[in-house]
Design a protein around this motif. Structure first.
Motif, PDB file in Angstrom:
ATOM      1  N   ALA A 292      14.902  20.529 -25.209  1.00 56.78           N
ATOM      2  CA  ALA A 292      15.864  20.945 -26.229  1.00 56.78           C
ATOM      3  C   ALA A 292      15.586  20.245 -27.565  1.00 56.78           C
ATOM      4  N   LEU A 293      15.236  18.973 -27.497  1.00 56.79           N
ATOM      5  CA  LEU A 293      14.880  18.244 -28.725  1.00 56.79           C
ATOM      6  C   LEU A 293      13.686  18.902 -29.407  1.00 56.79           C
ATOM      7  N   GLY A 294      12.674  19.233 -28.606  1.00 53.31           N
ATOM      8  CA  GLY A 294      11.483  19.860 -29.156  1.00 53.31           C
ATOM      9  C   GLY A 294      11.777  21.198 -29.798  1.00 53.31           C
ATOM     10  N   GLN A 295      12.797  21.879 -29.315  1.00 56.99           N
ATOM     11  CA  GLN A 295      13.170  23.192 -29.853  1.00 56.99           C
ATOM     12  C   GLN A 295      14.195  23.095 -30.973  1.00 56.99           C
ATOM     13  N   GLY A 296      14.641  21.863 -31.277  1.00 58.47           N
ATOM     14  CA  GLY A 296      15.628  21.685 -32.327  1.00 58.47           C
ATOM     15  C   GLY A 296      17.041  22.001 -31.921  1.00 58.47           C
ATOM     16  N   ASP A 297      17.289  22.153 -30.633  1.00 59.89           N
ATOM     17  CA  ASP A 297      18.642  22.451 -30.133  1.00 59.89           C
ATOM     18  C   ASP A 297      19.331  21.119 -29.823  1.00 59.89           C
ATOM     19  N   LEU A 298      19.921  20.512 -30.844  1.00 64.76           N
ATOM     20  CA  LEU A 298      20.467  19.163 -30.694  1.00 64.76           C
ATOM     21  C   LEU A 298      21.692  19.136 -29.781  1.00 64.76           C
ATOM     22  N   ALA A 299      22.480  20.189 -29.807  1.00 70.29           N
ATOM     23  CA  ALA A 299      23.671  20.222 -28.945  1.00 70.29           C
ATOM     24  C   ALA A 299      23.268  20.197 -27.477  1.00 70.29           C
ATOM     25  N   ALA A 300      22.287  21.013 -27.109  1.00 70.77           N
ATOM     26  CA  ALA A 300      21.822  21.040 -25.719  1.00 70.77           C
ATOM     27  C   ALA A 300      21.163  19.727 -25.348  1.00 70.77           C
ATOM     28  N   ALA A 301      20.392  19.154 -26.284  1.00 68.24           N
ATOM     29  CA  ALA A 301      19.733  17.873 -26.013  1.00 68.24           C
ATOM     30  C   ALA A 301      20.776  16.784 -25.790  1.00 68.24           C
ATOM     31  N   ALA A 302      21.822  16.761 -26.622  1.00 66.76           N
ATOM     32  CA  ALA A 302      22.862  15.747 -26.485  1.00 66.76           C
ATOM     33  C   ALA A 302      23.602  15.898 -25.160  1.00 66.76           C
ATOM     34  N   ALA A 303      23.872  17.124 -24.772  1.00 69.54           N
ATOM     35  CA  ALA A 303      24.583  17.350 -23.505  1.00 69.54           C
ATOM     36  C   ALA A 303      23.766  16.851 -22.318  1.00 69.54           C
ATOM     37  N   ALA A 304      22.476  17.152 -22.308  1.00 72.20           N
ATOM     38  CA  ALA A 304      21.625  16.709 -21.207  1.00 72.20           C
ATOM     39  C   ALA A 304      21.482  15.192 -21.207  1.00 72.20           C
ATOM     40  N   ALA A 305      21.355  14.594 -22.406  1.00 76.70           N
ATOM     41  CA  ALA A 305      21.216  13.141 -22.495  1.00 76.70           C
ATOM     42  C   ALA A 305      22.488  12.438 -22.022  1.00 76.70           C
ATOM     43  N   LYS A 306      23.650  12.944 -22.393  1.00 71.32           N
ATOM     44  CA  LYS A 306      24.914  12.349 -21.942  1.00 71.32           C
ATOM     45  C   LYS A 306      25.043  12.444 -20.425  1.00 71.32           C
TER      46      LYS A 306
ATOM     47  N   LEU B  94      22.631  12.493 -18.377  1.00 73.15           N
ATOM     48  CA  LEU B  94      21.667  11.541 -17.820  1.00 73.15           C
ATOM     49  C   LEU B  94      22.226  10.121 -17.856  1.00 73.15           C
ATOM     50  N   VAL B  95      22.906   9.763 -18.934  1.00 73.93           N
ATOM     51  CA  VAL B  95      23.533   8.431 -19.023  1.00 73.93           C
ATOM     52  C   VAL B  95      24.580   8.270 -17.931  1.00 73.93           C
ATOM     53  N   GLU B  96      25.386   9.308 -17.717  1.00 70.69           N
ATOM     54  CA  GLU B  96      26.425   9.240 -16.686  1.00 70.69           C
ATOM     55  C   GLU B  96      25.817   9.157 -15.295  1.00 70.69           C
ATOM     56  N   ALA B  97      24.702   9.853 -15.090  1.00 70.65           N
ATOM     57  CA  ALA B  97      24.065   9.857 -13.773  1.00 70.65           C
ATOM     58  C   ALA B  97      23.297   8.569 -13.499  1.00 70.65           C
ATOM     59  N   ALA B  98      22.726   7.976 -14.554  1.00 72.64           N
ATOM     60  CA  ALA B  98      21.903   6.772 -14.354  1.00 72.64           C
ATOM     61  C   ALA B  98      22.162   5.791 -15.494  1.00 72.64           C
ATOM     62  N   PRO B  99      23.338   5.143 -15.532  1.00 73.28           N
ATOM     63  CA  PRO B  99      23.693   4.265 -16.656  1.00 73.28           C
ATOM     64  C   PRO B  99      22.832   3.018 -16.765  1.00 73.28           C
ATOM     65  N   GLY B 100      22.152   2.664 -15.703  1.00 72.75           N
ATOM     66  CA  GLY B 100      21.298   1.480 -15.754  1.00 72.75           C
ATOM     67  C   GLY B 100      19.882   1.782 -16.185  1.00 72.75           C
ATOM     68  N   GLN B 101      19.558   3.057 -16.428  1.00 71.84           N
ATOM     69  CA  GLN B 101      18.212   3.458 -16.812  1.00 71.84           C
ATOM     70  C   GLN B 101      18.140   3.723 -18.323  1.00 71.84           C
ATOM     71  N   PRO B 102      16.977   3.543 -18.921  1.00 68.21           N
ATOM     72  CA  PRO B 102      16.891   3.653 -20.386  1.00 68.21           C
ATOM     73  C   PRO B 102      16.832   5.076 -20.922  1.00 68.21           C
ATOM     74  N   ALA B 103      16.378   6.051 -20.132  1.00 72.01           N
ATOM     75  CA  ALA B 103      16.025   7.360 -20.681  1.00 72.01           C
ATOM     76  C   ALA B 103      17.183   8.044 -21.400  1.00 72.01           C
ATOM     77  N   GLY B 104      18.382   8.046 -20.795  1.00 72.67           N
ATOM     78  CA  GLY B 104      19.504   8.740 -21.410  1.00 72.67           C
ATOM     79  C   GLY B 104      19.889   8.147 -22.745  1.00 72.67           C
ATOM     80  N   PHE B 105      19.930   6.828 -22.845  1.00 69.93           N
ATOM     81  CA  PHE B 105      20.275   6.167 -24.102  1.00 69.93           C
ATOM     82  C   PHE B 105      19.220   6.458 -25.169  1.00 69.93           C
ATOM     83  N   PHE B 106      17.950   6.432 -24.755  1.00 71.76           N
ATOM     84  CA  PHE B 106      16.879   6.722 -25.708  1.00 71.76           C
ATOM     85  C   PHE B 106      17.017   8.142 -26.265  1.00 71.76           C
ATOM     86  N   LEU B 107      17.241   9.096 -25.389  1.00 62.44           N
ATOM     87  CA  LEU B 107      17.319  10.477 -25.835  1.00 62.44           C
ATOM     88  C   LEU B 107      18.566  10.733 -26.681  1.00 62.44           C
TER      89      LEU B 107
END
Length: 542
Positions: free
Chosen positions: A10-24, A26-39
């Protein structure tokens, strides 16, 4: 597709809303991992919310540092002008990246290029070579990565390597105007070895005004090199007239800045000290016995007047490190002045700076400059030519600092400013696209230097470029004495200095001292006559 893959797609396509939803998610699913916070941080950065992005990416790094995350963090910290933090993040990213071991994959290329860009932005062009080379090795077909490697190679004196990379780009993209210009200034052209025909063929195919500007400047430079003064002037006149119109420049913009500086510091001349820290203390020259310790040496003046040459002479001394053209003083004044304008220097900021404590300016400057020091040498140079606008602040804020201002024949200064392409969107050099504007700017510069001599007698060494060429050793001895440095023969061999040079003077300062640039304006005397006559009417003679 995983949540991380969804967010990246989604980031690559410029769809920031979709990217933010997936990243959030990911943070909820794996709060101890870096990927969600980075995205989430990258989504904020793409939305222009850099200050919000940084703590999110810092949270990712805290959960396990990765080269990609640190590289993007460094890039954003540079945008926030947190140079010290950016440098630390970039070097940690480089250590984790595999660039130094050669263990690379195409996925590493963007990270490596980002690290290189941060290091280059911080002035460490030598260190930028490894990540830039790694990016090219990981993705050889990416011309943007190869351009960055070529530029770094040129800045560090690897001219043959730079030329090979530039030619490889042109083989794939014959219209790349940045590359045409870079090749023109990489070295002096000759009648037997030049690119004039290729440039003339490229000009009609220029992709837009900026491309045409660069190709015309390249043509002008090469034509002057091979003795075609009329051709050089023809291309410069067309390029500069179009660019001045495009940027909407009016000399009144710079006149207002000079007026504000003169109002601030001229008030103190009449015996009425400006409010706050700009009172009469510490006006005079440094004590003769003062060896200045770690005091900076500011090399200032109009651009293209020998500032790079003098910086190379000084940094050839074993006690002196060159830190490049720092924005540290302009940014220190702007930050402390707290004005709302988006420009670094403007009349409001200058007026507000009169209320500042000089010691606070000095401390803020030294803190910023420290991020660019890498060798541990006792002294360092700051070669931002436009610091002549801040000589009064420097004299107040850093009593032990030494200031050297280059003075070159007024008409050589006007011509050299007019014919060189500076950062085309920078307000510092907007005057340089018109001969009469450049003459007017020179006259205000000359008047301001006279004010500094009145206000702070002995603090600024005004060093003549022509005198330096005519009596090299004598003037170098005078320079070193002013800077509180012991004599050292190495300063006479400045051309052997291996430090990087990221200015149009790169080719010249790798040659021994010569008089080639003296009176060069006379080849264009007829076209420059209005500027010469106007300057003469102001009491300034060539």
């Amino acid at each position: 597709m995983t949540l991380e893959e969804q967010a990246r797609t989604a980031l690559g396509q410029g769809d920031l809303a979709a990217a933010a939803a997936a990243a959030k998610a990911l943070v909820e699913a794996a709060p101890g991992q870096p990927a969600g916070f980075f995205l989430l941080g990258m989504v904020a950065a793409e939305a222009g919310q850099v200050a919000r992005a940084v703590p999110l990416i810092e949270a990712a790094v805290e959960r396990g540092p990765l080269a990609e995350h640190l590289a993007q963090l460094a890039r954003l910290l540079v945008l926030l002008r947190r140079e010290g933090d950016a440098a630390r993040a970039a070097r940690e990213a480089l250590a984790l990246s595999g660039a130094l071991s050669g263990a690379l994959s195409p996925a590493d290329a963007l990270t490596l290029d980002t690290i290189g860009c941060v290091l280059a932005r911080l002035g460490d062009h030598e260190a930028s070579l490894a990540p830039f080379a790694g990016a090219v090795a990981a993705e050889p077909g990416n011309l943007a990565y190869r351009y960055n490697l070529a530029a770094a190679s040129g800045f560090t004196g690897r001219v043959a390597e730079a030329r090979a990379h530039y030619e490889a780009i042109l083989a794939r993209d014959p219209g790349d105007a940045r590359v045409h210009y870079a090749l023109a200034i990489l070295s002096r052209q000759t009648g037997q070895d030049n690119h004039v025909a290729r440039l003339e063929a490229a000009l009609p195919r220029a992709g837009g005004p900026e491309d045409a500007l660069r190709i015309r400047y390249a043509l002008a430079k090469e034509m002057e090199d091979i003795g075609d003064a009329a051709g050089a002037l023809r291309h410069l006149s067309a390029a500069n007239a179009a660019h001045k119109h495009a940027i909407g420049y009016d000399f009144a913009q710079d006149a207002a800045i000079f007026d504000a500086i003169e109002a601030l510091f001229g008030e103190a001349l009449s015996g009425e000290a400006p409010s706050g820290g700009m009172g009469p203390a510490s006006d005079g020259a440094p004590d003769d016995g003062d060896r200045s310790g770690a005091a900076p040496i500011f090399v200032v003046g109009m651009p293209r007047t020998g500032t790079t040459l003098v910086d190379r002479i000084l940094s050839s001394h074993p006690e002196v490190e060159a830190t490049g053209e720092l924005q540290a003083m302009p940014l220190a004044v702007k930050q402390l002045a707290g004005t709302a304008s988006r420009t670094v220097i403007d009349p409001d900021t200058i007026a507000a700076s009169g209320r500042l404590d000089p010691a606070a300016i000095g401390a803020a400057y030294l803190a910023r400059a420290a991020h660019h020091r890498r060798t541990g040498k006792a002294r360092f140079t700051d070669k931002l030519p436009a610091n002549f606008l801040y000589a009064g602040h420097i004299a107040r804020a850093l009593p032990d600092a030494r200031i050297v201002c280059l003075r070159r024949n007024p008409m050589d200064t006007v011509w050299s400013n007019y014919k060189n392409l500076f950062a085309s969107q920078s307000a510092y050099y907007a005057y340089s696209y018109d001969l009469m504007d450049t003459a007017r700017y020179y006259a205000r510069f000359d008047r301001l230097m006279a004010l500094w001599e009145q206000r702070f007698p002995g603090r600024v060494l005004q060093l003549s470029y022509e005198a330096l060429v005519a009596d090299f050793e004598g003037q170098v001895r005078r320079l070193l004495a002013h800077c509180g440095l012991a004599w050292d023969e190495a300063c006479l061999s400045f051309h052997a200095n291996a430090a990087a040079v990221a200015t149009p003077s790169a080719a010249q300062v790798r040659r021994p001292i010569n008089a080639d640039a003296v009176d060069r304006w006379r080849a264009h005397a007829a076209a420059l006559e209005p500027a010469r006559a106007w300057l003469e009417a102001q009491g300034i003679t060539a």
